[in-house]
Design a protein around this motif. Structure first.
Motif, PDB file in Angstrom:
ATOM      1  N   VAL A 247       1.013  -1.447  -0.414  1.00 34.02           N
ATOM      2  CA  VAL A 247       0.188  -0.065   0.204  1.00 34.02           C
ATOM      3  C   VAL A 247       0.758   1.536   0.428  1.00 34.02           C
ATOM      4  O   VAL A 247       0.260   2.440  -0.289  1.00 34.02           O
ATOM      5  N   ARG A 248       2.367   1.504  -0.315  1.00 33.13           N
ATOM      6  CA  ARG A 248       3.114   1.673   0.053  1.00 33.13           C
ATOM      7  C   ARG A 248       3.591   2.476  -1.789  1.00 33.13           C
ATOM      8  O   ARG A 248       4.660   3.537  -1.856  1.00 33.13           O
ATOM      9  N   TYR A 375       0.626  -1.265 -14.698  1.00 38.37           N
ATOM     10  CA  TYR A 375      -1.035  -2.021 -14.331  1.00 38.37           C
ATOM     11  C   TYR A 375      -0.846  -2.785 -13.429  1.00 38.37           C
ATOM     12  O   TYR A 375      -0.087  -3.609 -13.646  1.00 38.37           O
ATOM     13  N   SER A 376      -1.969  -2.781 -12.310  1.00 41.92           N
ATOM     14  CA  SER A 376      -2.000  -3.910 -11.603  1.00 41.92           C
ATOM     15  C   SER A 376      -3.552  -4.516 -11.973  1.00 41.92           C
ATOM     16  O   SER A 376      -4.392  -4.143 -11.113  1.00 41.92           O
ATOM     17  N   PRO A 377      -3.520  -4.938 -12.995  1.00 40.62           N
ATOM     18  CA  PRO A 377      -5.398  -5.472 -12.872  1.00 40.62           C
ATOM     19  C   PRO A 377      -5.444  -7.072 -11.631  1.00 40.62           C
ATOM     20  O   PRO A 377      -4.947  -7.246 -11.467  1.00 40.62           O
ATOM     21  N   LEU A 378      -6.764  -7.090 -11.451  1.00 42.44           N
ATOM     22  CA  LEU A 378      -7.431  -7.852 -10.266  1.00 42.44           C
ATOM     23  C   LEU A 378      -8.212  -8.660 -11.227  1.00 42.44           C
ATOM     24  O   LEU A 378     -10.202  -8.436 -11.695  1.00 42.44           O
ATOM     25  N   ILE A 427      -2.867   3.868  -4.897  1.00 48.50           N
ATOM     26  CA  ILE A 427      -3.880   2.414  -4.659  1.00 48.50           C
ATOM     27  C   ILE A 427      -4.920   2.173  -4.085  1.00 48.50           C
ATOM     28  O   ILE A 427      -6.225   3.172  -3.545  1.00 48.50           O
ATOM     29  N   HIS A 428      -5.989   1.268  -4.359  1.00 46.83           N
ATOM     30  CA  HIS A 428      -7.151   1.294  -4.324  1.00 46.83           C
ATOM     31  C   HIS A 428      -7.477   1.503  -3.013  1.00 46.83           C
ATOM     32  O   HIS A 428      -6.803   0.936  -2.146  1.00 46.83           O
ATOM     33  N   PRO A 429      -8.969   1.859  -2.327  1.00 47.87           N
ATOM     34  CA  PRO A 429      -9.033   2.076  -0.788  1.00 47.87           C
ATOM     35  C   PRO A 429      -9.251   1.168   0.275  1.00 47.87           C
ATOM     36  O   PRO A 429      -8.525   0.991   0.773  1.00 47.87           O
TER      37      PRO A 429
END
Length: 453
Positions: A247-248, A375-378, A427-429
């Motif tokens: 998250v950093r 890019y960091s897809p989930l 970063i997504h909440p």
């Protein structure tokens, strides 16, 4: 477990649901057919041969239409928290409009530990709000208590009576059709009428929001137990530090030009993906399987990031190159996952696509290069094939695939109902929220869970 439908394919998602739950072999399908007045649900002969898919059918009660869902044995004893949460979540996803009634089918035998555990599991995984929608139905009763339910009630253990009291004594009997086998038997008709009246009298719905609160509460309890019981050591400290990194910083991503395969067969840059696309995430029986991109953890078109360039030799003799950040999780041939930075040239085996299956391959060389864009897809499966390599969607924290599939389950459920449009360098909440629960990593190490798919 393979369910026949989910909320995306359920054409009756705008209809309130009646949910049949209970252990395998308890008589859920038989009761469903009695409610429907027709033999629509397949009935298993025993718990061992029980069905492993949801069965659904429309039913009308008091001029209102409901979607009757007969679930597999979600609450069977012996299942793990993850299995129960996953299977419960898959069933709940078919109930987007709301659940009118939860019919808990239990055998009218002496009160066993298994029955006690099943009641506890239902309350644990559906939450206290579910009790306002619960109706207990006893199956496999003898003739006398079926005719006179007071005989059944008086024979119950105190714990069973306490449970019935918690659901306002909404209970009835599913008559044994081997005893009451005559067509239109008045005893059968009376009990089914009572059940339908109970269903119709419940004033509101149990919602997916209620289930999401339960998921978060279970996670919170796990984390609190971990704080109290887990001893800190150097290994855990390193794990927590790695978890915080997620998250950093942009520590686990793919380069903008990394390639993925779409469901239509086209190969696209990962930077071209949009939420809702289906990408190849592996193979099953010689065919590609695809999973929906439902979120981007974060992405940045302009940021310059250091990537590993992992060269490998394809089956046709040509060279391939996999571009990924060092902290990303990669599936290895030993059945686990590890950080990309731990791959050793000419030694560590990871998986490459052969267009029909995944085969092990070793890298020939690893170099570093700074590139623009990450890019960091989930995906819903938690896996993705990037540059033909099988990758996890997760990064930075200790590489435990099953754990992160579990902690992301509430978000997966939520985005089924409220699709995300998040695409930001921050970063997504939800992932930031997970940082508050970093003790789950200590819990993982405490249990010594293996790194498995």
């Amino acid at each position: 477990m393979s369910l026949q439908q989910d909320s995306s394919s359920n054409t009756n998602s705008d209809i309130p649901v009646i949910l049949l739950v209970g252990k395998s072999g308890a008589g859920k399908s038989t009761l469903g057919n009695l409610l429907l007045g027709r033999n629509e649900f397949a009935v298993s002969d025993s718990a061992e041969s029980s069905l492993q898919v949801c069965q659904t059918a429309l039913i009308e009660i008091n001029n209102k239409t409901f979607n009757l869902i007969d679930t597999p044995g979600i609450f069977d004893t012996g299942k793990t928290d993850q299995e129960i949460l996953k299977e419960t979540g898959q069933a709940i996803l078919q109930c987007v409009y709301g659940i009118q009634a939860i019919i808990f089918v239990m055998e009218a035998t002496r009160f066993t530990k298994e029955q006690r555990d099943t009641i506890n599991q239902i309350e644990k995984y559906l939450g206290p709000d579910s009790l306002n929608h619960m109706i207990a139905v006893f199956s496999k009763c003898r003739k006398a208590p079926t005719i006179d339910p007071d005989l059944l009630f008086n024979s119950l253990a105190q714990e069973q009576k306490d449970f019935l009291n918690s659901i306002d004594n909404r209970f009835t009997i599913s008559p044994n059709l081997e005893i009451f086998e005559e067509p239109d038997d008045p005893i059968v008709a009376r009990h089914i009428k009572n059940l339908k009246n109970y269903i119709a009298d419940i004033p509101n719905f149990y919602t997916t929001a209620s289930f999401e609160k339960v998921c978060m509460e279970i996670e919170r309890r796990h984390l609190e137990e971990t704080r109290e019981n887990t001893k800190k050591n150097s290994q855990q400290s390193r794990a927590i530090a790695g978890y915080n990194n997620m998250v950093r910083e942009a520590a686990g991503c793919f380069a903008a030009h990394s390639k993925v395969t779409l469901q239509n067969g086209n190969v696209a840059n990962i930077s071209e993906l949009v939420i809702g696309d289906y990408v190849c995430c592996g193979f099953e029986n010689g065919k590609q399987i695809f999973s929906e991109v439902f979120l981007f953890i974060h992405a940045d078109h302009d940021a310059v990031t250091e990537f590993l360039l992992i060269d490998f030799m394809k089956q046709d003799g040509t060279q391939g190159t996999f571009c990924v950040t060092p902290e990303h999780h990669i599936f290895l041939n030993d059945g686990g996952t590890d950080f990309a930075k731990n791959i050793i040239p000419n030694k560590t085996q990871f998986f490459i696509s052969s267009r029909e299956k995944l085969i092990p391959v070793t890298s020939t060389r690893i170099t570093k290069e700074r590139k623009k864009g990450y890019y960091s897809p989930l995906t819903r499966s938690g896996t993705i094939l990037v540059d033909e390599i099988l990758c996890s969607c997760y990064s930075s924290a200790p590489p435990y695939q099953a754990l992160f599939n579990f902690v992301f389950a509430p978000l997966k459920i939520y985005t089924k109902i409220f699709p995300s449009n998040y695409l930001d360098k921050e970063i997504h909440p939800y992932v930031k929220f997970l940082n508050r629960g970093r003790k789950i990593v200590e819990f993982l190490d405490y249990l010594n869970i293996p790194r498995s798919l």
